[in-house]
Scaffold this active site. Structure first.
Site, PDB file in Angstrom:
ATOM      1  N   GLY A 144       0.316   6.606  14.641  1.00 29.94           N
ATOM      2  CA  GLY A 144       1.435   5.822  14.124  1.00 29.94           C
ATOM      3  C   GLY A 144       1.051   5.050  12.879  1.00 29.94           C
ATOM      4  O   GLY A 144       0.076   5.352  12.201  1.00 29.94           O
ATOM      5  N   ASP A 145       1.832   4.010  12.618  1.00 27.66           N
ATOM      6  CA  ASP A 145       1.608   3.210  11.402  1.00 27.66           C
ATOM      7  C   ASP A 145       0.482   2.186  11.555  1.00 27.66           C
ATOM      8  O   ASP A 145      -0.112   1.757  10.564  1.00 27.66           O
ATOM      9  CB  ASP A 145       2.892   2.428  11.057  1.00 27.66           C
ATOM     10  CG  ASP A 145       3.301   1.493  12.200  1.00 27.66           C
ATOM     11  OD1 ASP A 145       3.351   1.949  13.363  1.00 27.66           O
ATOM     12  OD2 ASP A 145       3.551   0.301  11.934  1.00 27.66           O
TER      13      ASP A 145
ATOM     14  N   THR B   9       2.919  -3.400  20.515  1.00 28.93           N
ATOM     15  CA  THR B   9       1.698  -3.446  19.706  1.00 28.93           C
ATOM     16  C   THR B   9       1.356  -4.900  19.400  1.00 28.93           C
ATOM     17  O   THR B   9       2.247  -5.747  19.377  1.00 28.93           O
ATOM     18  CB  THR B   9       1.961  -2.679  18.393  1.00 28.93           C
ATOM     19  OG1 THR B   9       1.944  -1.293  18.693  1.00 28.93           O
ATOM     20  CG2 THR B   9       0.973  -2.988  17.292  1.00 28.93           C
TER      21      THR B   9
ATOM     22  N   GLY C  56       6.724   3.742  14.488  1.00 28.84           N
ATOM     23  CA  GLY C  56       5.718   3.937  13.451  1.00 28.84           C
ATOM     24  C   GLY C  56       6.050   4.949  12.377  1.00 28.84           C
ATOM     25  O   GLY C  56       5.702   4.760  11.204  1.00 28.84           O
TER      26      GLY C  56
ATOM     27  N   THR D 235       5.183  -3.923  13.722  1.00 32.05           N
ATOM     28  CA  THR D 235       5.369  -3.301  15.031  1.00 32.05           C
ATOM     29  C   THR D 235       6.726  -2.618  15.047  1.00 32.05           C
ATOM     30  O   THR D 235       7.691  -3.141  14.494  1.00 32.05           O
ATOM     31  CB  THR D 235       5.298  -4.329  16.168  1.00 32.05           C
ATOM     32  OG1 THR D 235       5.626  -3.662  17.405  1.00 32.05           O
ATOM     33  CG2 THR D 235       6.241  -5.493  15.975  1.00 32.05           C
ATOM     34  N   GLY D 236       6.794  -1.443  15.663  1.00 36.51           N
ATOM     35  CA  GLY D 236       8.064  -0.736  15.711  1.00 36.51           C
ATOM     36  C   GLY D 236       7.819   0.759  15.718  1.00 36.51           C
ATOM     37  O   GLY D 236       6.713   1.234  16.019  1.00 36.51           O
TER      38      GLY D 236
HETATM   39  N1  ASP Z   1       4.100   0.884  15.612  1.00 35.55           N
HETATM   40  C1  ASP Z   1       3.434   1.440  16.765  1.00 35.55           C
HETATM   41  C2  ASP Z   1       3.346   2.928  16.601  1.00 35.55           C
HETATM   42  O1  ASP Z   1       4.282   3.532  16.147  1.00 35.55           O
HETATM   43  C3  ASP Z   1       4.139   1.133  18.034  1.00 35.55           C
HETATM   44  C4  ASP Z   1       4.338  -0.335  18.299  1.00 35.55           C
HETATM   45  O2  ASP Z   1       4.620  -1.090  17.391  1.00 35.55           O
HETATM   46  O3  ASP Z   1       4.247  -0.728  19.479  1.00 35.55           O
HETATM   47  O4  ASP Z   1       2.367   3.496  17.017  1.00 35.55           O
END
Ligand code: ASP
Length: 361
Positions: free
Chosen positions: A252-253, A222, A276, A273-274
């Protein structure tokens, strides 16, 4: 703005020093003891007020072993272009909001990241986009969630998030409602095929064949940016395709204010990012800002507690970029790596990928 134009903005050589990329005015003089004029000293900054920018292109199991030299070079170059685009805006006296838009647009166009072109595919093989933005001066915010690209999609999802903030009474629009709103605002749409890269298709195919619902070694990828402008205002934004092979309709988040994005001049600005689901449950971006306000923690302390204690205890992989109203920067992550870059209040540019490289906070 195209890549050539961006390169012209800062015709400064880049030197790699101890794993950090530093822009210098004196060529690749890594041996020189002379202090080099910084990006800030070279730019047309109109006041002495601090400006700073920090970006990420995702966190995850990003190791040297899993990386090719070509891919690494592409990612570093894309991060640099994004930093230059955002910093040009800030140093010309532009707003933090415009700066993060410039930086994120570059990363949405770059196929290396999971946002815009290069976004991941959902279980049905379709790219669905999420994005959000927040203004730290006013606490105004905007987001889009689950915008489909099946019949063509919004080229720059972060612009759609900004349009929701500025031209609607709402904070978040989803699915077809978000798409129709973006169209009504005259935003650019582009063919479905433009979004899908071979890399993402193969990643998705691998998970489908192995019948996996979760990526065993996720590179979240992300993108996000936070900035401080000459007026002392913070802004934050995040843009993503979500998680590979996600269920149709999963959000997601990233588009959720407080989870993946938050900005408040009274505390800090954050883009996450992570994984979510964990960032939503732990309201990560807001929690970092709240710890500063209520507990009087520094930015570094607050971001580190949330990413390396709260999330680690919960099992939530990922990281954040964060900045306070003085332009202090924190970039903690609890994964092997995080694509990240910053230009601090001294105008020093840093780009890093791995955990043992550069500063994480
Ligand atoms: N945080 C994002 C999600 O969960 C994914 C990402 O960080 O790449 O949609």
């Amino acid at each position: 703005m195209n890549s050539d134009a961006l390169r012209d903005l800062f015709s400064l050589p880049v030197a790699m020093v101890s794993g950090l990329w530093l822009l210098t005015a004196c060529g690749p003089s890594t041996q020189s003891d002379e202090p080099s004029p910084s990006v800030a000293e070279q730019s047309a900054s109109t006041t002495d007020a601090p400006i700073a920018l920090v970006i990420h292109g995702g966190a995850g199991t990003i190791t040297r072993e899993a990386m090719t030299p070509e891919r690494e070079a592409e990612i570093r170059a894309a991060l640099q272009l994004a930093l230059e685009a955002g910093y040009a805006e800030l140093s010309a006296g532009g707003s933090s909001m415009d700066a993060i838009i410039q930086a994120i647009n570059v990363m949405e166009d770059a196929p290396q990241f999971n946002a815009g072109r290069g976004a991941v595919l959902n279980h049905e093989g379709v790219v669905e986009l999420d994005a959000s933005i927040m203004d730290g001066a006013t606490l105004q915010a905007g987001a889009i969630a689950g915008a489909s690209t099946l019949d063509g999609g919004i080229r720059y999802p972060i612009l759609a998030a900004r349009a929701v903030m500025e031209h609607s009474p709402h904070v978040m629009l989803s699915g077809q409602g978000a798409e129709e709103f973006a169209e009504s605002q005259g935003l650019e749409f582009i063919d479905a095929d433009w979004f899908i890269t071979d890399f993402r298709f193969e990643q998705w195919q691998g998970m489908q064949q192995a019948n996996l619902l979760e990526d065993p070694s996720p590179w979240y990828s992300t993108v996000g940016a936070v900035a401080l402008d000459q007026m002392g205002n913070l802004a934050a934004g995040t843009s993503t395709g979500g998680m590979t092979n996600k269920r149709f309709g999963r959000i997601g988040d990233s588009p959720i204010i407080g989870a993946g994005t938050y900005a408040d001049n009274e505390s800090c600005a954050v883009s996450a990012t992570g994984h979510g689901e964990f960032f939503i449950r732990h309201v990560v971006a807001y929690d970092i800002c709240a710890r500063m306000r209520y507990q009087g923690l520094t930015l570094t302390e607050a971001a580190d507690q949330v990413v390396n204690e709260v999330l680690v205890e919960a099992g939530g992989a990922g990281g954040v970029i964060a900045m306070d109203s003085q332009g202090e920067i924190a970039m903690p992550f609890n994964t092997e790596g995080m694509y990240r870059g910053s230009i601090d209040t001294n105008g020093q540019m840093t780009i890093a990928i791995y955990g043992d490289e550069g500063q994480s906070n």
